[in-house]
Design a protein around this motif. Structure first.
Motif, mmCIF file in Angstrom:
data_model
loop_
_atom_site.group_PDB
_atom_site.id
_atom_site.type_symbol
_atom_site.label_atom_id
_atom_site.label_comp_id
_atom_site.label_asym_id
_atom_site.label_seq_id
_atom_site.Cartn_x
_atom_site.Cartn_y
_atom_site.Cartn_z
ATOM 1 N N ASN A 337 30.550 -22.753 -35.697
ATOM 2 C CA ASN A 337 31.029 -23.621 -34.618
ATOM 3 C C ASN A 337 30.059 -24.750 -34.294
ATOM 4 O O ASN A 337 30.471 -25.831 -33.856
ATOM 5 N N SER A 338 28.757 -24.507 -34.478
ATOM 6 C CA SER A 338 27.772 -25.554 -34.195
ATOM 7 C C SER A 338 27.490 -26.431 -35.415
ATOM 8 O O SER A 338 26.656 -27.336 -35.352
ATOM 9 N N ASN A 339 28.173 -26.149 -36.516
ATOM 10 C CA ASN A 339 28.070 -26.957 -37.739
ATOM 11 C C ASN A 339 26.630 -27.032 -38.260
ATOM 12 O O ASN A 339 26.105 -28.120 -38.537
ATOM 13 N N LEU A 340 26.004 -25.871 -38.409
ATOM 14 C CA LEU A 340 24.676 -25.827 -39.012
ATOM 15 C C LEU A 340 24.710 -26.385 -40.435
ATOM 16 O O LEU A 340 23.782 -27.080 -40.870
ATOM 17 N N LYS A 341 25.791 -26.115 -41.145
ATOM 18 C CA LYS A 341 25.922 -26.620 -42.514
ATOM 19 C C LYS A 341 25.883 -28.143 -42.539
ATOM 20 O O LYS A 341 25.241 -28.753 -43.412
ATOM 21 N N GLY A 342 26.548 -28.780 -41.584
ATOM 22 C CA GLY A 342 26.559 -30.243 -41.531
ATOM 23 C C GLY A 342 25.161 -30.818 -41.366
ATOM 24 O O GLY A 342 24.816 -31.832 -41.982
ATOM 25 N N LEU A 343 24.342 -30.168 -40.530
ATOM 26 C CA LEU A 343 22.960 -30.622 -40.339
ATOM 27 C C LEU A 343 22.153 -30.467 -41.619
ATOM 28 O O LEU A 343 21.445 -31.394 -42.045
ATOM 29 N N LEU A 344 22.266 -29.293 -42.264
ATOM 30 C CA LEU A 344 21.459 -29.026 -43.454
ATOM 31 C C LEU A 344 21.911 -29.869 -44.646
ATOM 32 O O LEU A 344 21.102 -30.170 -45.536
ATOM 33 N N GLU A 345 23.171 -30.252 -44.675
ATOM 34 C CA GLU A 345 23.632 -31.136 -45.753
ATOM 35 C C GLU A 345 22.957 -32.502 -45.671
ATOM 36 O O GLU A 345 22.758 -33.175 -46.686
ATOM 37 N N ILE A 346 22.578 -32.908 -44.465
ATOM 38 C CA ILE A 346 21.955 -34.223 -44.287
ATOM 39 C C ILE A 346 20.448 -34.166 -44.516
ATOM 40 O O ILE A 346 19.892 -34.975 -45.266
ATOM 41 N N ARG A 360 25.649 -16.054 -35.185
ATOM 42 C CA ARG A 360 26.775 -15.430 -35.863
ATOM 43 C C ARG A 360 27.172 -16.263 -37.085
ATOM 44 O O ARG A 360 26.958 -17.468 -37.132
ATOM 45 N N ASP A 361 27.743 -15.587 -38.076
ATOM 46 C CA ASP A 361 28.345 -16.256 -39.248
ATOM 47 C C ASP A 361 27.327 -17.082 -40.037
ATOM 48 O O ASP A 361 27.604 -18.216 -40.448
ATOM 49 N N VAL A 362 26.152 -16.523 -40.276
ATOM 50 C CA VAL A 362 25.119 -17.245 -41.021
ATOM 51 C C VAL A 362 25.348 -17.084 -42.523
ATOM 52 O O VAL A 362 25.476 -15.967 -43.027
ATOM 53 N N ASP A 363 25.393 -18.201 -43.232
ATOM 54 C CA ASP A 363 25.655 -18.228 -44.672
ATOM 55 C C ASP A 363 24.330 -18.403 -45.419
ATOM 56 O O ASP A 363 23.776 -19.505 -45.484
ATOM 57 N N LEU A 364 23.821 -17.316 -46.007
ATOM 58 C CA LEU A 364 22.547 -17.368 -46.725
ATOM 59 C C LEU A 364 22.622 -18.262 -47.957
ATOM 60 O O LEU A 364 21.667 -18.972 -48.285
ATOM 61 N N LEU A 365 23.726 -18.207 -48.656
ATOM 62 C CA LEU A 365 23.888 -19.017 -49.864
ATOM 63 C C LEU A 365 23.777 -20.501 -49.526
ATOM 64 O O LEU A 365 23.123 -21.272 -50.235
ATOM 65 N N MET A 366 24.401 -20.899 -48.433
ATOM 66 C CA MET A 366 24.343 -22.290 -47.998
ATOM 67 C C MET A 366 22.909 -22.697 -47.659
ATOM 68 O O MET A 366 22.434 -23.769 -48.055
ATOM 69 N N GLY A 368 20.068 -21.322 -48.755
ATOM 70 C CA GLY A 368 19.261 -21.356 -49.965
ATOM 71 C C GLY A 368 19.531 -22.575 -50.826
ATOM 72 O O GLY A 368 18.616 -23.141 -51.437
ATOM 73 N N ALA A 369 20.790 -23.002 -50.873
ATOM 74 C CA ALA A 369 21.157 -24.143 -51.718
ATOM 75 C C ALA A 369 20.735 -25.473 -51.110
ATOM 76 O O ALA A 369 20.369 -26.407 -51.832
ATOM 77 N N LEU A 370 20.755 -25.576 -49.771
ATOM 78 C CA LEU A 370 20.476 -26.853 -49.113
ATOM 79 C C LEU A 370 19.013 -27.009 -48.694
ATOM 80 O O LEU A 370 18.496 -28.124 -48.671
ATOM 81 N N CYS A 371 18.349 -25.905 -48.365
ATOM 82 C CA CYS A 371 16.951 -25.978 -47.905
ATOM 83 C C CYS A 371 16.026 -25.596 -49.064
ATOM 84 O O CYS A 371 15.411 -24.519 -49.075
ATOM 85 N N VAL A 372 15.902 -26.476 -50.018
ATOM 86 C CA VAL A 372 15.176 -26.157 -51.250
ATOM 87 C C VAL A 372 13.666 -26.120 -51.048
ATOM 88 O O VAL A 372 12.937 -25.586 -51.891
ATOM 89 N N ASN A 373 13.171 -26.690 -49.944
ATOM 90 C CA ASN A 373 11.731 -26.711 -49.681
ATOM 91 C C ASN A 373 11.335 -25.775 -48.545
ATOM 92 O O ASN A 373 10.222 -25.875 -48.011
ATOM 93 N N LEU A 374 12.219 -24.857 -48.192
ATOM 94 C CA LEU A 374 11.977 -23.944 -47.077
ATOM 95 C C LEU A 374 10.790 -23.030 -47.372
ATOM 96 O O LEU A 374 10.749 -22.355 -48.398
ATOM 97 N N LYS A 375 9.811 -23.015 -46.441
ATOM 98 C CA LYS A 375 8.613 -22.196 -46.623
ATOM 99 C C LYS A 375 8.533 -21.027 -45.638
ATOM 100 O O LYS A 375 7.889 -20.025 -45.913
ATOM 101 N N LYS A 376 9.183 -21.156 -44.497
ATOM 102 C CA LYS A 376 9.146 -20.097 -43.489
ATOM 103 C C LYS A 376 10.543 -19.905 -42.921
ATOM 104 O O LYS A 376 11.215 -20.879 -42.574
#
Length: 518
Positions: A337-346, A360-366, A368-376
């Motif tokens: 509902n808060s469009n986390l995917k939209g933020l990470l796509e940008i 709620r409704d957290v998509d791990l695949l999304m 992992g695919a969008l945050c390629v430099n995630l360290k923490k």
């Protein structure tokens, strides 16, 4: 297997020898007067009448000689190391005292209490640069407070009220009346008990960069004029004080170098009143966030690198305009509902830290695919079931992840891919058991793992411990075994003795230590 310990430095050897000497001396002195029976008494308090104790029971020629032995002629940094080493040894003496069951908080012989206090006094010197009450047991902290007015070059002062005592009233009065030398302070923390008068005195501490007065209800808008004199302030924590939105706004405008001001901006009342932009603020926290709130935030604070938002009812993709944003913390909302995917796509490529609490409704695949430099990453939330989707992904995900805090249902797709993880903390993961660990280490041997904490999860036994020791070559700390269910304290003690005999460089801790970040 864990690596072998390396030879300690000469300084470390000397400090360890000093600690053994202090431990032996303390136990010898207590042994002469200790009753050996814990008894609850009204503890002696600073500023209150002492008990009628045996005269001169705490005086000792050894302590008088030690006073002149510890510090004269030492460089300041080494003198501070000596003080810390001696206080650590005294903490061990306290833990082994037979006349107290709570570290002299509410029990213990008066003579033993006096001896410990004299030993602490001997360890201190006027050039002490750092006082952190969180670092020491309660009784040592109280003695440090008694000597607060004697420290002439304090740079870091962290006053954490572990429990209330009349000492705090006296300390507040000392600070308010300017009886402590605080001109050299770089960092000051006083939660719960700070006041406007104390901050008025701190206005002369022009080197101050970090200020934390969280939970201090006596801090109001009156302190704003004092804080505006501290032009070097970078981080200020005013959360749960009596500061108003108007006071928050004045601090934002008047402190040019301020990068982080912790104060939950409810419904954007503070930023909504801002007449100027842009601000140099790097960190922002708010709750009950609306779309109008985010639009104002992007306009006024374009240099933000960190945001913490609770109860979000808006499209997070608006924050995509923050080109410097690297750390995102979200709580109490829906990822869809808060469009986390939209933020990470940008700006997902720019995110290095992501914390999701009670989402709620957290998509791990999304992620992992969008945050390629995630360290923490911290995940204490409800995950969507995407295990099958991961099977079709050929590019490794989460390959840059170094630090993971996980409090959800176990996910193979996440743990199999975290091949470079250094620090892993698992809690409330009820399906995490011996068989899961065996399968995990087959797919991902966790060769880079250094710190592992597992608490309040599934049924684990010594089988898991041995599997980890065999697979994780860089493991330095394993903690939280008291909640595993299939491990006894005796087994852990025997294993620790075996690791010591083999000179293995690893700590295996029965309980998970309490870490408080402030």
């Amino acid at each position: 297997m864990p690596q072998l310990k390396q030879p300690p430095s000469l300084e470390s050897i000397v400090l360890q020898s000093l600690q053994r000497f202090i431990l032996t001396l303390g136990q010898k002195l207590l042994g002469k007067v200790c009753s050996g029976t814990p008894a609850t008494v009204l503890p002696t308090r600073w500023g209150m009448p002492s008990f009628l104790v045996r005269e001169n029971c705490s005086k000792s020629s050894e302590l008088e000689e030690l006073r002149y032995f510890l510090h004269p002629g030492l460089p300041l940094n080494l003198s501070n190391s000596v003080t810390s080493a001696v206080l650590e040894a005294i903490a061990t003496v306290i833990s082994r005292a037979k006349c107290t069951y709570d570290g002299f908080s509410k029990s213990g012989d008066d003579c033993c209490r006096d001896i410990i206090e004299n030993m602490i006094s001997v360890a201190l010197h006027a050039q002490v640069a750092r006082v952190d009450l969180l670092q020491w047991p309660w009784f040592i902290g109280e003695i440090l407070l008694k000597h607060l007015g004697n420290f002439q070059h304090l740079e870091v002062l962290k006053l954490w009220p572990g429990s209330w005592s009349p000492v705090w009233t006296t300390v507040v009065e000392m600070l308010e009346n300017g009886h402590c030398l605080l001109n050299n302070l770089v960092s000051f923390s006083m939660r719960c008990h700070c006041t406007d008068k104390i901050l008025q005195v701190l206005a002369h501490s022009t080197r101050l960069q970090y200020l934390d007065v969280m939970f201090s209800v006596d801090v109001t808008d009156t302190c704003v004029s004092s804080l505006l004199q501290l032009n070097n302030l970078k981080v200020v924590n005013m959360c749960s004080t009596s500061l108003s939105a108007q006071g928050y706004t004045e601090l934002l405008i008047g402190l040019p170098h301020l990068s982080k001001l912790v104060w939950f901006d409810l419904n954007c009342h503070a930023l909504g009143n801002m007449k100027m932009s842009p601000l140099s603020l790097h960190s922002y926290e708010a709750s009950r966030v609306s779309i109008d709130h985010l639009i104002i935030l992007v306009h006024i604070c374009p240099y933000l690198t960190q945001v913490s938002l609770h109860w979000v009812e808006a499209d997070l993709s608006v924050l995509g305009a923050l080109k410097h944003l690297q750390e995102v913390k979200l709580a109490q909302c829906s990822a869809v509902n808060s469009n986390l995917k939209g933020l990470l796509e940008i700006i997902g490529y720019n995110i290095i830290s992501l914390e999701l609490h009670e989402l709620r409704d957290v998509d791990l695949l999304m992620i992992g695919a969008l945050c390629v430099n995630l360290k923490k990453m911290s995940l204490v939330c409800d995950l969507q079931s995407v295990e099958e989707s991961f099977l079709g992904i050929k590019t490794p995900l989460f390959k840059e992840l170094k630090d993971l805090k996980f409090g959800s249902e176990y996910s193979e797709c996440l743990f199999f891919n975290c091949t470079n993880i250094r620090k892993l903390e698992i809690s409330r993961c009820q399906n995490f058991n011996d068989n899961v660990v065996a399968t995990l280490l087959t797919k991902n041997p966790l060769k880079q793992l250094q710190v592992l904490s597992i608490a309040h999860s599934g049924q684990l036994s010594m089988k898991t411990v041995h599997l980890l020791l065999e697979s994780c070559d860089n493991l330095r700390v394993l903690e939280g075994l008291d909640s595993w269910g299939g491990v006894s304290k005796l087994q852990v003690m025997e294993l620790c003795m075996e690791m010591k005999r083999k000179n293995m460089d690893i700590e295996i801790l029965w309980k998970k230590p309490l870490h408080i970040s402030w």
